[in-house]
Scaffold this motif. Structure first.
Motif, short mmCIF file in Angstrom:
data_model
loop_
_atom_site.label_atom_id
_atom_site.label_comp_id
_atom_site.label_asym_id
_atom_site.label_seq_id
_atom_site.Cartn_x
_atom_site.Cartn_y
_atom_site.Cartn_z
N GLU A 1 0.83 -1.20 0.00
CA GLU A 1 0.00 0.00 0.00
C GLU A 1 0.87 1.27 0.00
OE1 GLU A 1 -3.37 0.66 -0.03
OE2 GLU A 1 -3.60 -1.46 -0.55
N VAL A 2 2.03 1.16 0.67
CA VAL A 2 2.94 2.32 0.74
C VAL A 2 3.53 2.59 -0.65
CG1 VAL A 2 4.97 3.30 1.88
CG2 VAL A 2 3.44 1.76 3.15
N ALA A 3 3.91 1.50 -1.33
CA ALA A 3 4.47 1.66 -2.69
C ALA A 3 3.42 2.20 -3.66
CB ALA A 3 5.02 0.33 -3.18
N ARG A 4 2.16 1.92 -3.38
CA ARG A 4 1.08 2.38 -4.27
C ARG A 4 0.58 3.78 -3.92
NH1 ARG A 4 -0.56 -3.36 -4.30
NH2 ARG A 4 -1.61 -3.09 -2.31
N ASP A 5 0.98 4.29 -2.75
CA ASP A 5 0.45 5.57 -2.28
C ASP A 5 0.98 6.71 -3.16
OD1 ASP A 5 -0.11 7.96 -0.94
OD2 ASP A 5 0.24 7.09 1.05
N PRO A 6 0.11 7.39 -3.90
CA PRO A 6 0.59 8.42 -4.83
C PRO A 6 1.22 9.61 -4.12
CG PRO A 6 -1.81 8.42 -4.75
CD PRO A 6 -1.36 7.23 -3.96
N GLU B 1 11.05 -2.77 -6.07
CA GLU B 1 10.80 -2.65 -7.51
C GLU B 1 9.43 -1.99 -7.77
OE1 GLU B 1 13.89 -6.01 -9.15
OE2 GLU B 1 11.74 -6.49 -9.24
N ALA B 2 8.46 -2.32 -6.94
CA ALA B 2 7.13 -1.69 -7.09
C ALA B 2 7.24 -0.18 -6.86
CB ALA B 2 6.14 -2.31 -6.11
N LYS C 1 9.01 6.35 -7.33
CA LYS C 1 9.48 6.82 -6.03
C LYS C 1 10.98 6.55 -5.86
CE LYS C 1 4.99 5.55 -4.24
NZ LYS C 1 4.41 6.79 -4.75
N HIS C 2 11.68 7.46 -5.19
CA HIS C 2 13.03 7.16 -4.74
C HIS C 2 12.94 6.11 -3.63
CE1 HIS C 2 14.53 10.54 -7.01
NE2 HIS C 2 13.82 11.40 -6.31
N VAL C 3 14.02 5.34 -3.46
CA VAL C 3 14.05 4.30 -2.43
C VAL C 3 15.29 4.49 -1.55
CG1 VAL C 3 14.33 1.82 -2.01
CG2 VAL C 3 12.78 2.63 -3.82
N VAL C 4 15.09 4.37 -0.24
CA VAL C 4 16.21 4.31 0.69
C VAL C 4 16.11 2.98 1.42
CG1 VAL C 4 17.23 5.34 2.77
CG2 VAL C 4 16.32 6.83 0.97
N LEU D 1 16.76 -0.77 -12.98
CA LEU D 1 15.34 -0.40 -13.00
C LEU D 1 15.17 1.07 -12.57
CD1 LEU D 1 12.54 -1.80 -13.51
CD2 LEU D 1 12.38 -2.03 -11.02
N ALA D 2 15.94 1.46 -11.54
CA ALA D 2 15.85 2.84 -11.05
C ALA D 2 16.33 3.83 -12.12
CB ALA D 2 16.67 3.01 -9.77
N GLU D 3 17.42 3.47 -12.81
CA GLU D 3 17.92 4.35 -13.86
C GLU D 3 16.86 4.52 -14.96
OE1 GLU D 3 22.31 4.37 -14.60
OE2 GLU D 3 21.74 3.90 -16.66
N LYS D 4 16.21 3.41 -15.28
CA LYS D 4 15.17 3.44 -16.31
C LYS D 4 14.01 4.36 -15.91
CE LYS D 4 11.93 0.27 -18.51
NZ LYS D 4 11.33 -1.07 -18.29
N HIS D 5 13.67 4.34 -14.64
CA HIS D 5 12.52 5.12 -14.18
C HIS D 5 12.92 6.50 -13.63
CE1 HIS D 5 9.32 2.12 -14.73
NE2 HIS D 5 10.32 1.25 -14.58
#
Lengths: 432, 432
Positions: A64-69, A89-90, A96-99, A116-120
């Motif tokens: 749900e956190v990954a989906r939260d706009p 990955e989601a 979103k940035h990821v830490v 994947l991050a570079e792509k997005h």
């Protein structure tokens, strides 16, 4: 003022620490980031009594956190490599940035995740994955960016270092200290990750990729634990002017890169030799700067949170993504350098064997070394105790490849005048 | 690929080192910065035989570099605070970022320079100004940004530390080691900057502003040199379990900030106590991370160049200026915290006095301490040598303000049974 919305997944030790450091230091963090860092969503299987979640959205389903706009940065602190990978990955796919503090995840799946991050067009930050609160990722990626890194050597597992320190200072045996560390909560119930070197190998492979600009290759790390070390060898090493540390070592050579985790004798006058207990330290040899060392707490809720929040502040300060490539250079620029097989890696060696107190034994052992091209730097022979027929023979060799030492050791072990196995520990002067 | 055009002013030790590190490591720097860092203009009174300037514009008037419309970043390595300040301000007004290694310039005129840079939307970077190649500015400004920094203590002058190390290890006197250091080129012909503590005070004031988010206040630093130290005191300190280091200390307290440079006894089991010779190290106590330590070369052409080029790479990587405020927070957010006058600063003290070997002397000294509210932690009295009537009395006190110690010492020095001056050195446990 700009607001940056944070979603935290996992409210265990590090998650709770991160939540509370963000809250306790909110004022100074806002001033430093020139932005309000707000935790707006927490994903956790259950609430933490240490965290006041009033006014914050809480989901039992972390996805749900990954989906939260509204979430700008997702902080992954659930651990493991299966669900954690899906979650990260989601989040990336959702822009979103990821830490993360997850060393296993980065070491084993970092190549895929960074691509994947570079792509997005988002960033993945992992300062907390290595050596807790010590800003070693930042030092390698930015502070030392002008240098060709020649090698690095680190005490990057606090539990193992605590055990070795106790063995040396109190003459206690490995199993005894480990049992105590488990009772005190320093070591996991299953301590294999710490004492077998897997945890250190995870960190080492990330440090090496950052230092040398190459893809992560966890499977190529040679890993040896500290479970076989005896207080006897710790004591002999001291007599010879060495301290035994469990080191992760990465080194550039003309033939490729050495990547290895193993017990190591280092000269007792090195700063690294003075790093005791659960602390971590990394010694880095840069071509321009020379040796630099970074020391601090390698684990714990608030030290690790310090690194997680530093990454968050960095992302909040940056107005543009992809400013700092995850491994220091763009993925396309990572070099495919060969990892040198451990058989070909040359170091000096400490070898201890129990030999019969008879004439001719020493010359037989010496000729085996000589046949393998191994020269002897120093030798200690202990007189046998009252009524004993075996003496300890300790040999310090000059640099020799592990392959030659393997052969010499197996020939020595086959001698009738030798009792049991030969103990072997690598020596590193760490001076070039 | 993006190009970043660099102008270097000053081709001395650090200027030549910077020029050559940029050239020697061009390939890896390009990969890490994702940009070509090109030196297009050099301003220097004469060419350097160490630098190949073919194809590069060279001006004898360094202000030509600040006026060059093609220069993106001006690197100030001429030293001093008069022309250097004009040069840096001219570059800022011309819209260029500035990188400098000039600690005096930043410590004394940083407030004005940073304000001007903020106004013109450019950045001023100064990693090389403190502790040479150690990325301590980056660690404080970014790596530890989640922490309230409680205090920091640094060995930030290599010449002074070399002298103290020689005094301890070889029992040599201060003047003797200094003369040798000058002959070897470690110390300047006029060594006052090093041994009187001015150089350390310059660095300390910058570290303190970064750590505590406050304007630079060079005039408020209390500074004491190492010129009065004797090998005798170095030896007594060792006996008591301490090493004497010349430290810069900055500490937050409820009453304000302590800023001080002075000889200091620190426990000999601290990592900082093991930092010997010309090396630098800074110990930082963060509220979340606990103690971390940063160690390496504090001076020299290539170590300092490592820091200059790291700043250049950072600026090349950033697409947007003003991402990182020079002192960690925006100028408007700097706090005006009071600096505590040295008289009110409390530490334990090491005091040595030569006293007559007569009854009643000790009780008189003890009562003077007692009247000033100073309690005694330990006391060593040396028996007089053959035919001598004076004995050395060494007193370790508990924490006491310098003001009370000043009074006690002047009263003790007035006693007839005391010979000469009382030697006073501060003690710091550096544990909280």
């Amino acid at each position: 003022m700009k607001s940056v919305n944070i979603g935290i997944c996992g409210l265990g030790t590090v998650g709770g620490g991160t939540f509370n450091v963000l809250r306790d230091n909110a004022e100074l963090i806002t001033a430093r980031a020139a932005a309000r860092l707000q935790v707006i969503h927490v994903g956790a299987r259950h609430d933490s009594p240490a965290c006041d979640l009033a006014g914050i959205r809480v989901s039992r389903d972390i996805f749900e956190v990954a989906r939260d706009p509204e979430v700008d940065i997702l902080v992954e602190l659930i651990g493991g490599t299966t669900v954690a990978r899906e979650l990260v990955e989601a989040a990336i796919i959702a822009g979103k940035h990821v830490v993360t503090a997850n060393k296993a995840l980065i070491a084993e799946f970092g190549n895929e995740i960074f691509a994947l991050a570079e792509k997005h067009g988002v960033e993945v930050r992992y300062e907390a994955a290595i050596a807790g609160g010590i800003p070693i990722v930042k030092a390698l990626r930015e502070g030392l960016a002008a240098n060709r890194i020649e090698w690095l050597a680190g005490i990057i597992n606090g539990t193992g270092n605590y055990i070795l320190t106790e063995m040396r200072d109190r003459g206690r045996e490995f199993a005894d200290v480990l049992a105590e560390a488990q009772a005190l909560g320093y070591a996991e119930a299953d301590p294999a990750f710490d004492v077998e070197g897997t945890d250190a190998a995870h960190k080492l492979v990330i440090l090496a990729s950052l230092a040398f600009g190459m893809p992560l290759q966890f499977d190529a790390v040679y890993t040896e634990g500290i479970t076989e070390l005896t207080t006897q060898d710790v004591g002999y090493a001291l007599e010879l002017g060495y301290i035994i540390k469990h080191l992760g070592i990465a080194k550039q050579t003309d033939q490729g890169v050495e990547l290895r985790v193993h017990p190591t004798l280092i000269p007792d006058d090195l700063l690294l030799a003075e790093v005791d207990g659960v602390k971590n330290a990394i010694l880095v040899e840069g071509g321009a700067v020379g040796p630099t060392l970074y020391y601090g707490a390698g684990a714990g809720a608030r030290p690790t949170a310090s690194a997680v929040v530093a990454d968050l502040i960095d992302l909040a300060r940056a107005d543009v993504s992809a400013r700092l490539p995850a491994l220091g250079v763009a993925i396309a620029d990572l070099r495919n350098v060969p990892i040198i097989p451990i058989e070909k890696v040359k170091t000096p060696w400490y070898l201890r064997m129990e030999v019969a107190d008879k004439p001719g034994v020493l010359s037989r052992v010496a000729s085996i070394f000589s046949e393998q091209g191994i020269s002897i730097e120093a030798l200690i022979q202990r007189a046998p105790g009252q009524g004993q027929t075996l003496v300890s023979l300790i040999v310090l060799t000059n640099k020799a490849p592990q392959g030659s030492v393997d052969i010499a050791v197996s020939e020595i072990e086959a001698l009738e005048t030798i009792n049991g196995k030969v103990t072997r520990i690598r020596v590193e002067a760490l001076d070039g």
